[in-house]
Design a protein around this motif. Structure first.
Motif, PDB file in Angstrom:
ATOM      1  N   PRO A  16       0.833  -1.207   0.000  1.00  0.00           N
ATOM      2  CA  PRO A  16       0.000   0.000   0.000  1.00  0.00           C
ATOM      3  C   PRO A  16       0.863   1.251   0.000  1.00  0.00           C
ATOM      4  O   PRO A  16       2.079   1.190   0.176  1.00  0.00           O
ATOM      5  N   SER A  17       0.229   2.371  -0.178  1.00  0.00           N
ATOM      6  CA  SER A  17       0.921   3.643   0.023  1.00  0.00           C
ATOM      7  C   SER A  17       1.260   3.760   1.508  1.00  0.00           C
ATOM      8  O   SER A  17       0.378   3.797   2.362  1.00  0.00           O
ATOM      9  N   ARG A  18       2.543   3.768   1.824  1.00  0.00           N
ATOM     10  CA  ARG A  18       2.975   3.921   3.214  1.00  0.00           C
ATOM     11  C   ARG A  18       3.500   5.329   3.485  1.00  0.00           C
ATOM     12  O   ARG A  18       3.949   5.636   4.586  1.00  0.00           O
ATOM     13  N   GLU A  19       3.472   6.194   2.472  1.00  0.00           N
ATOM     14  CA  GLU A  19       4.041   7.517   2.610  1.00  0.00           C
ATOM     15  C   GLU A  19       3.288   8.369   3.625  1.00  0.00           C
ATOM     16  O   GLU A  19       2.069   8.252   3.766  1.00  0.00           O
ATOM     17  N   ASN A  20       4.023   9.206   4.324  1.00  0.00           N
ATOM     18  CA  ASN A  20       3.380  10.272   5.087  1.00  0.00           C
ATOM     19  C   ASN A  20       2.711  11.183   4.064  1.00  0.00           C
ATOM     20  O   ASN A  20       3.396  11.756   3.210  1.00  0.00           O
ATOM     21  N   PRO A  21       1.381  11.336   4.096  1.00  0.00           N
ATOM     22  CA  PRO A  21       0.699  12.091   3.036  1.00  0.00           C
ATOM     23  C   PRO A  21       1.110  13.550   2.964  1.00  0.00           C
ATOM     24  O   PRO A  21       0.923  14.187   1.923  1.00  0.00           O
ATOM     25  N   TRP A  22       1.655  14.091   4.054  1.00  0.00           N
ATOM     26  CA  TRP A  22       2.079  15.488   4.055  1.00  0.00           C
ATOM     27  C   TRP A  22       3.503  15.647   3.511  1.00  0.00           C
ATOM     28  O   TRP A  22       3.862  16.720   3.078  1.00  0.00           O
ATOM     29  N   LEU A  23       4.298  14.583   3.557  1.00  0.00           N
ATOM     30  CA  LEU A  23       5.711  14.671   3.166  1.00  0.00           C
ATOM     31  C   LEU A  23       6.031  13.932   1.874  1.00  0.00           C
ATOM     32  O   LEU A  23       7.037  14.219   1.237  1.00  0.00           O
ATOM     33  N   GLY A  24       5.212  12.947   1.524  1.00  0.00           N
ATOM     34  CA  GLY A  24       5.402  12.271   0.249  1.00  0.00           C
ATOM     35  C   GLY A  24       6.373  11.120   0.245  1.00  0.00           C
ATOM     36  O   GLY A  24       6.710  10.609  -0.822  1.00  0.00           O
ATOM     37  N   ASP A  25       6.837  10.677   1.401  1.00  0.00           N
ATOM     38  CA  ASP A  25       7.733   9.520   1.441  1.00  0.00           C
ATOM     39  C   ASP A  25       7.513   8.750   2.731  1.00  0.00           C
ATOM     40  O   ASP A  25       6.874   9.247   3.674  1.00  0.00           O
ATOM     41  N   VAL A  26       8.066   7.537   2.767  1.00  0.00           N
ATOM     42  CA  VAL A  26       7.842   6.633   3.887  1.00  0.00           C
ATOM     43  C   VAL A  26       8.786   6.986   5.030  1.00  0.00           C
ATOM     44  O   VAL A  26      10.000   7.088   4.835  1.00  0.00           O
ATOM     45  N   GLU A  27       8.223   7.151   6.212  1.00  0.00           N
ATOM     46  CA  GLU A  27       9.033   7.400   7.399  1.00  0.00           C
ATOM     47  C   GLU A  27       9.427   6.074   8.037  1.00  0.00           C
ATOM     48  O   GLU A  27       8.875   5.021   7.715  1.00  0.00           O
ATOM     49  N   VAL A  28      10.390   6.134   8.959  1.00  0.00           N
ATOM     50  CA  VAL A  28      10.870   4.916   9.599  1.00  0.00           C
ATOM     51  C   VAL A  28       9.724   4.204  10.315  1.00  0.00           C
ATOM     52  O   VAL A  28       8.857   4.829  10.928  1.00  0.00           O
ATOM     53  N   GLN A  29       9.688   2.879  10.183  1.00  0.00           N
ATOM     54  CA  GLN A  29       8.656   2.057  10.832  1.00  0.00           C
ATOM     55  C   GLN A  29       9.351   1.077  11.768  1.00  0.00           C
ATOM     56  O   GLN A  29      10.088   0.195  11.324  1.00  0.00           O
ATOM     57  N   ARG A  30       9.123   1.244  13.054  1.00  0.00           N
ATOM     58  CA  ARG A  30       9.852   0.458  14.050  1.00  0.00           C
ATOM     59  C   ARG A  30       9.632  -1.037  13.873  1.00  0.00           C
ATOM     60  O   ARG A  30      10.539  -1.841  14.091  1.00  0.00           O
ATOM     61  N   SER A  31       8.427  -1.435  13.490  1.00  0.00           N
ATOM     62  CA  SER A  31       8.113  -2.862  13.397  1.00  0.00           C
ATOM     63  C   SER A  31       8.865  -3.547  12.262  1.00  0.00           C
ATOM     64  O   SER A  31       8.904  -4.779  12.194  1.00  0.00           O
ATOM     65  N   ALA A  32       9.467  -2.770  11.350  1.00  0.00           N
ATOM     66  CA  ALA A  32      10.190  -3.353  10.220  1.00  0.00           C
ATOM     67  C   ALA A  32      11.671  -3.555  10.517  1.00  0.00           C
ATOM     68  O   ALA A  32      12.413  -4.031   9.663  1.00  0.00           O
ATOM     69  N   ALA A  33      12.135  -3.182  11.713  1.00  0.00           N
ATOM     70  CA  ALA A  33      13.550  -3.278  12.053  1.00  0.00           C
ATOM     71  C   ALA A  33      14.071  -4.688  11.787  1.00  0.00           C
ATOM     72  O   ALA A  33      13.334  -5.670  11.959  1.00  0.00           O
ATOM     73  N   PRO A  34      15.324  -4.807  11.325  1.00  0.00           N
ATOM     74  CA  PRO A  34      16.355  -3.764  11.241  1.00  0.00           C
ATOM     75  C   PRO A  34      16.283  -2.900   9.993  1.00  0.00           C
ATOM     76  O   PRO A  34      17.178  -2.081   9.755  1.00  0.00           O
ATOM     77  N   TYR A  35      15.249  -3.056   9.189  1.00  0.00           N
ATOM     78  CA  TYR A  35      15.091  -2.236   7.996  1.00  0.00           C
ATOM     79  C   TYR A  35      14.416  -0.915   8.361  1.00  0.00           C
ATOM     80  O   TYR A  35      13.772  -0.794   9.403  1.00  0.00           O
ATOM     81  N   HIS A  36      14.537   0.059   7.470  1.00  0.00           N
ATOM     82  CA  HIS A  36      13.941   1.371   7.704  1.00  0.00           C
ATOM     83  C   HIS A  36      12.417   1.287   7.724  1.00  0.00           C
ATOM     84  O   HIS A  36      11.760   1.907   8.559  1.00  0.00           O
TER      85      HIS A  36
END
Length: 794
Positions: A16-36
């Motif tokens: 899905p679209s995971r981007e912050n709708p105000w910034l246009g890109d995906v922010e760090v997601q803790r549950s995906a660690a060690p990936y961003h």
């Protein structure tokens, strides 16, 4: 080879679209660690590996690498492809190239098919939304793959006749459904229908579905039993057994051509099932090895074997909800299996909330656009070009020149962009993931609420209506199973509101990023143009200060602000940033900042507690290497003292032991990063580590070794007659084995496989007595063995 018996494997790749709708890109997601974030993680586990899936020989060495996208039928959803294009361009190119390659094998028919744009449930969408979803899906596909799509995937295979009719009207020839979505069938020209509900449809043939407009569309119903065993069983544990199940699905005494085919989430192959891409690759090779079975894709099969029967589909059904489409609008009982006892009472209020926003904004937006553009429908369908073009100034100007009415003001031009972005956010807030999982506090639901928040934000700006109080009021009726949140309203306050960022907040963050020479996420995404002028900088007493002016312009809506901005950083927990309206007293503000550390002259101030996870993650990664350097400096200064303690037999303190451990790690890193020119030195240092019983940072050392191996392989490919890079690979791997370092060799193995033709040439030269070629060939064999690649040609 005839098409009388054919196999097709369809993979639906989607994020899905995971981007912050105000910034246009995906922010760090803790549950995906060690990936961003989860996109990055699933790319590493699935999307990347499927571009180069391994087939191993009897010795466990890599015998062949397969780009599975070139052999299966697949959907790669637009929201996934747009992220891959920016963040994983090599994987993106491999997927696009795979479709081009597949056309050579499948009589001009590509392996890729299109997808409705933002993965909303089509039967729950308005007719206008369905039309845009289809138009955007086709336009996105054409822009990426350079051809018109033959087929289109319905999100969650949720089907209704109106959507099928609109797809057919747009030139789509076929779609794929689950067997239980067939209602009744009959031979073309026959009068009598046969009831096949309950999954009893014959899946080994295509059907024609006649539509109210007089158009028609072909439908393939996949084999549900095999698909379930692939997705949820253990069929991917063995590629041979996978192929055997497909072969066994042909009827023993066939009287007509048959297609055995399945459809699953593409993420099954590597993400949900580790090494699933390897089982898939082996299965594909096994199918291709058969002379009595042809591997195909739907477009090729349909051209060779047009439908002989027609079907009536069961409207309002899907592949992942046994209750039709209840999963996306009510507590139907379908769940992910992790929390079977959790309440689903939150689903209906969330659906009601987004429908309220949609139905309140749509007529007002239509009314406003009618006064600003020549044809609102054409403008909506063409607006996907703004997304594909990254809202560049050229793209925006070209769009407005095509659609905006002559004579409208600059403010009205900005309003056109704001309205169209609002409508895009309205579609994104209906993405299926918002209702698929088990609680309203889970990321999928939070994401659709963020899109709703952005849509309402734009509604305030462009239409002057505030829907947020009513939206939150409905969410108060959505109970959360998470004890941290009473209702969806609490989830919205805690997880959605803080994600909102207006241009002033973006400008303040830009000042902080400028201290470290970083590009803000909003600018990196292309959604904002940010230009700063920073005449005042200082770094004293461990504190870094910055002051200047910043201009922030939204490329999406045209909104622009010009501000004074300040940042002061003396530690990740000691951050102050702020903005204010432009003034002439920058010098006085600078004196206040440098002398007192205060920024009282700034009207909007943010501290460390106001930073987003993305800002803290980015700054922490930039600061961390400096801490390592500082520790090394302390060790160098303390070395004489440590020597005295050792000479006198005085036990070292815990701090001294940590210093020695860190110093050993740094020295080992330096050796690995230089290509291990002296393995004996590495071995001696390893002995010191063992004598000191130090616990090393093995992942960091393994990452460094992997990077250097990849660089050595690239050097070997660039210098095809130089054996030194190959010899370096063997040295690094030998050193890495001393500590059992975890190595990431995927890229290096791919490159090594690509060099096997060069190896064959060098072998021939060596056979003619060329000593240099013999040295190169020997070095390649050793390097390939170290990388787990069979070194010689088949």
């Amino acid at each position: 080879m005839t098409m009388d018996r054919a196999v097709c494997i369809h993979s639906h790749f989607y994020q899905p679209s995971r981007e912050n709708p105000w910034l246009g890109d995906v922010e760090v997601q803790r549950s995906a660690a060690p990936y961003h974030d989860w996109n990055e993680r699933v790319t590493a586990e699935c999307y990347g590996p499927n571009t180069a899936a391994r087939i191993l020989d009897a010795d466990g060495l890599i015998d062949e690498i397969v780009n599975t996208y070139a052999k299966v039928s697949f959907t790669a959803a637009p929201t996934l492809l747009s992220w891959l294009e920016r963040h994983s361009p090599a994987v993106y190119r491999a997927i696009v190239d795979a479709d081009r390659e597949s056309r050579e094998h499948y009589a001009g028919h590509g392996s890729a098919i299109a997808s409705c744009y933002s993965h909303l449930i089509m039967p729950l969408a308005t007719r206008g939304e369905k039309r845009v979803q289809i138009a955007w899906g086709i336009r996105d596909f054409t822009a990426r793959f350079g051809r018109e799509p033959e087929g289109m995937w319905l999100p969650e295979t949720a089907v209704d006749i109106e959507s099928l009719d609109l797809m057919a009207g747009a030139g789509i020839r076929f779609t794929i459904l689950a067997p239980h979505q067939a209602g009744r069938v009959r031979a073309i020209g026959a009068d009598e229908w046969t009831d096949v509900s309950g999954g009893r449809v014959e899946t080994r043939m295509p059907y024609i579905c006649r539509l109210p407009s007089g158009r028609s569309i072909a439908i393939f119903f996949y084999d549900g039993t095999i698909a379930r065993d692939v997705a949820f069983g253990d069929l991917l544990a063995d590629g041979r057994r996978f192929a055997g199940r497909l072969f066994g699905a042909f009827s023993p005494g066939r009287r007509r051509p048959e297609l055995v085919h399945i459809a699953t989430d593409g993420e099954t192959y590597g993400h949900h099932r580790k090494f699933g891409e390897m089982a898939l690759a082996y299965c594909l090779r096994a199918v291709e090895a058969r002379r009595d079975v042809r591997l195909t894709v739907y477009g090729e099969y349909l051209a060779a074997h047009p439908p002989t029967h027609e079907v009536a589909v069961r409207e309002g059904t899907s592949w992942s909800c046994t209750h039709g489409i209840g999963r996306w609008q009510e507590g139907c009982g379908c769940h992910c299996g992790t929390h079977p006892d959790w309440s689903q009472a939150w689903r209906r209020p969330l659906r009601e909330a987004v429908v309220m926003v949609r139905d309140a904004l749509a007529p007002r937006s239509a009314e406003a656009l009618a006064t600003l553009v020549r044809d609102p429908r054409e403008a909506r369908e063409d607006a996907v070009d703004l997304v594909l073009g990254g809202w560049s100034d050229e793209t925006v100007e070209g769009f407005l020149s095509r659609h905006a009415l002559q004579g409208i003001s600059p403010g009205e031009r900005r309003r056109v962009l704001a309205l169209l972005e609002m409508e895009r956010q309205v579609m994104l807030m209906q993405t299926s993931c918002g209702w698929f999982f088990d609680d309203i506090a889970e990321p999928g639901s939070v994401q659709v609420m963020r899109h709703a928040g952005r849509a309402m934000d734009l509604g305030r700006q462009a239409l002057g209506i505030d829907l947020e109080p009513a939206f939150i009021g409905i969410l108060r009726r959505a109970p959360s199973n998470d004890p941290g949140y009473a209702t969806g309203a609490a989830v919205y306050e805690v997880l959605v509101r803080p994600a909102a960022a207006d241009p002033a907040r973006i400008g303040a963050g830009a000042a902080l990023y400028e201290i470290f020479g970083l590009v803000p996420l909003a600018a990196e995404s292309g959604m904002y143009a940010i230009r700063g002028d920073w005449p005042y900088r200082s770094e004293t007493g461990g504190r870094q200060n910055l002051l200047g002016t910043v201009r922030v312009r939204s490329r999406v809506t045209g909104e622009e602000v010009f501000l004074d901005a300040v940042a002061s950083f003396s530690g990740i927990d000691r951050v102050v940033i702020g903005v204010r309206e432009p003034g002439d007293a920058l010098g006085a503000a600078w004196e206040e900042v440098t002398e007192t550390g205060e920024i009282g002259a700034f009207t909007r101030v943010y501290t460390a507690s106001d930073l987003s996870d993305e800002e803290r993650w980015t700054i922490a990664r930039r600061v961390l290497p400096g801490i390592g350097s500082a520790v090394c400096a302390v060790y160098r200064d303390a070395t004489p003292l440590l020597g005295v303690l050792e000479d006198l037999g005085i036990p070292e303190s815990g701090a001294a032991v940590l210093l020695r451990k860190h110093a050993c790690t740094e020295r080992l890193l330096a050796i690995l990063e230089s290509g291990c020119p002296d393995p004996d030195r590495f071995a001696a240092l390893a002995a010191d580590v063992r004598a000191g019983n130090f616990r090393l940072d093995l992942p960091t050392l393994g990452e460094a070794a992997s990077r250097r191996i990849a660089a050595s392989v690239r050097a070997a490919a660039a210098r095809p007659e130089d054996p030194m890079p190959l010899e370096e690979i063997a040295r690094i791997v030998r050193c890495a084995k001393v500590f059992g370092l975890p190595l990431t060799l995927w890229e290096s193995q791919n490159a090594c496989i690509g060099m096997r033709r060069q190896y064959a040439v060098m072998q021939q030269r060596a056979g003619r007595g060329d000593g240099d070629a013999e040295r190169w060939a020997g070095a390649f064999r050793r390097a390939a063995a170290c990388l787990g690649v069979r070194g010689c040609e088949v």
